[in-house]
Design a protein around this motif. Structure first.
Motif, PDB file in Angstrom:
ATOM      1  N   VAL A 104     -10.169  24.552   7.008  1.00 26.13           N
ATOM      2  CA  VAL A 104      -9.701  24.314   8.371  1.00 26.13           C
ATOM      3  C   VAL A 104      -9.408  22.837   8.602  1.00 26.13           C
ATOM      4  O   VAL A 104      -8.491  22.492   9.346  1.00 26.13           O
ATOM      5  N   TYR A 105     -10.150  21.968   7.953  1.00 19.94           N
ATOM      6  CA  TYR A 105     -10.063  20.551   8.292  1.00 19.94           C
ATOM      7  C   TYR A 105      -8.664  19.990   8.098  1.00 19.94           C
ATOM      8  O   TYR A 105      -8.218  19.153   8.868  1.00 19.94           O
ATOM      9  N   GLU A 142      -6.098  21.446   8.848  1.00 12.89           N
ATOM     10  CA  GLU A 142      -5.264  21.999   9.912  1.00 12.89           C
ATOM     11  C   GLU A 142      -5.561  21.396  11.283  1.00 12.89           C
ATOM     12  O   GLU A 142      -4.917  21.748  12.264  1.00 12.89           O
ATOM     13  N   VAL A 143      -6.560  20.529  11.383  1.00 18.54           N
ATOM     14  CA  VAL A 143      -6.933  19.991  12.687  1.00 18.54           C
ATOM     15  C   VAL A 143      -6.658  18.498  12.760  1.00 18.54           C
ATOM     16  O   VAL A 143      -6.554  17.817  11.743  1.00 18.54           O
ATOM     17  N   ASP A 144      -6.577  18.028  13.958  1.00 17.98           N
ATOM     18  CA  ASP A 144      -6.465  16.595  14.209  1.00 17.98           C
ATOM     19  C   ASP A 144      -7.837  16.141  14.690  1.00 17.98           C
ATOM     20  O   ASP A 144      -8.248  16.471  15.809  1.00 17.98           O
ATOM     21  N   PRO A 145      -8.594  15.418  13.862  1.00 13.28           N
ATOM     22  CA  PRO A 145      -9.950  15.036  14.270  1.00 13.28           C
ATOM     23  C   PRO A 145      -9.982  14.112  15.481  1.00 13.28           C
ATOM     24  O   PRO A 145     -11.029  13.921  16.085  1.00 13.28           O
ATOM     25  N   ASP A 147     -12.023  10.610   3.616  1.00 10.57           N
ATOM     26  CA  ASP A 147     -11.545  10.536   4.998  1.00 10.57           C
ATOM     27  C   ASP A 147     -12.378  11.436   5.905  1.00 10.57           C
ATOM     28  O   ASP A 147     -12.730  11.060   7.025  1.00 10.57           O
ATOM     29  N   VAL A 148     -12.698  12.638   5.410  1.00  8.85           N
ATOM     30  CA  VAL A 148     -13.544  13.551   6.186  1.00  8.85           C
ATOM     31  C   VAL A 148     -14.908  12.913   6.408  1.00  8.85           C
ATOM     32  O   VAL A 148     -15.427  12.907   7.528  1.00  8.85           O
ATOM     33  N   ARG A 149     -15.460  12.345   5.353  1.00 14.05           N
ATOM     34  CA  ARG A 149     -16.774  11.709   5.471  1.00 14.05           C
ATOM     35  C   ARG A 149     -16.742  10.589   6.513  1.00 14.05           C
ATOM     36  O   ARG A 149     -17.635  10.501   7.369  1.00 14.05           O
ATOM     37  N   ALA A 150     -15.729   9.744   6.464  1.00 13.19           N
ATOM     38  CA  ALA A 150     -15.633   8.629   7.417  1.00 13.19           C
ATOM     39  C   ALA A 150     -15.536   9.136   8.849  1.00 13.19           C
ATOM     40  O   ALA A 150     -16.174   8.587   9.763  1.00 13.19           O
TER      41      ALA A 150
END
Length: 194
Positions: free
Chosen positions: A114-115, A117-120, A162-165
């Motif tokens: 999913v990640y 597909e999303v804008d954090p 990038d996800v971790r940050a």
């Protein structure tokens, strides 16, 4: 504009051969579901992991299958009924709104494929943080940022650093990077104190 999985292709998400590269036993293990009374499967689709999680949780536990596509939730409801499970709740989410789940009410969150597909920068990470209890676990599983036989084009994928940050900036701590299969990376986070 982020890419969204086409709900007309939901059957692809339920093919049995998916177990060879997206085994629920392997993916769900880091969440320690035997200790969870509430799990949020965010972006659950037709429930590949949702139903498997529901079978592994203690009596009285609940799994919230959250998705933004009503068609996916219709499939989840039908599959839940066919499986005879009573501890799954299908939850329709809006991308720019709060999930209809109480604050600090879930022990664990699962975010698979999913990640990318999303804008954090939207409410996404804030909502994950809001619904998790302090110390709650969140497992992000997404496609490795390299060509693989399956999955989205490499330029659509998100690098694990990038996800971790982004998660650490939102108040999470990385606990481990579990092995979740040949084409994906796993990042297990814990929510910090509020």
């Amino acid at each position: 504009m982020t890419h969204k999985f086409n709900p007309d292709l939901a059957d692809q998400l339920l093919r049995e051969e998916r177990r060879t590269w997206h085994d629920p036993e392997r993916v769900l293990k880091p969440l320690r579901l035997e200790t969870c009374m509430a799990l949020a499967d965010i972006g659950c689709g037709p429930g590949w992991f949702t139903l498997e999680a529901a079978r592994r949780m203690p009596p009285g536990a609940r799994v919230y299958g959250i998705d933004i596509q009503p068609e996916m939730l219709d499939r989840l409801r039908a599959r839940t009924k066919d499986a005879g499970l009573t501890n799954v709740e299908a939850v329709l989410a809006e991308e720019e709104d709060e999930y209809p789940i109480p604050t600090e009410s879930v022990d664990a969150a699962l975010i698979v494929d999913v990640y990318h597909e999303v804008d954090p920068a939207t409410l996404f990470l804030n909502e994950v943080r809001r619904i998790l209890k302090p110390g709650g676990r969140c497992l992000v599983v997404d496609w490795r940022p390299e060509p693989t036989p399956l999955g989205p084009r490499p330029e659509r994928r998100v690098h694990p650093e990038d996800v971790r940050a982004e998660f650490e900036a939102a108040g999470f701590t990385l606990l481990e990077t579990p092995d979740v299969g040949p084409y994906h990376y796993g990042l297990l986070f814990a929510k910090g104190s509020s």
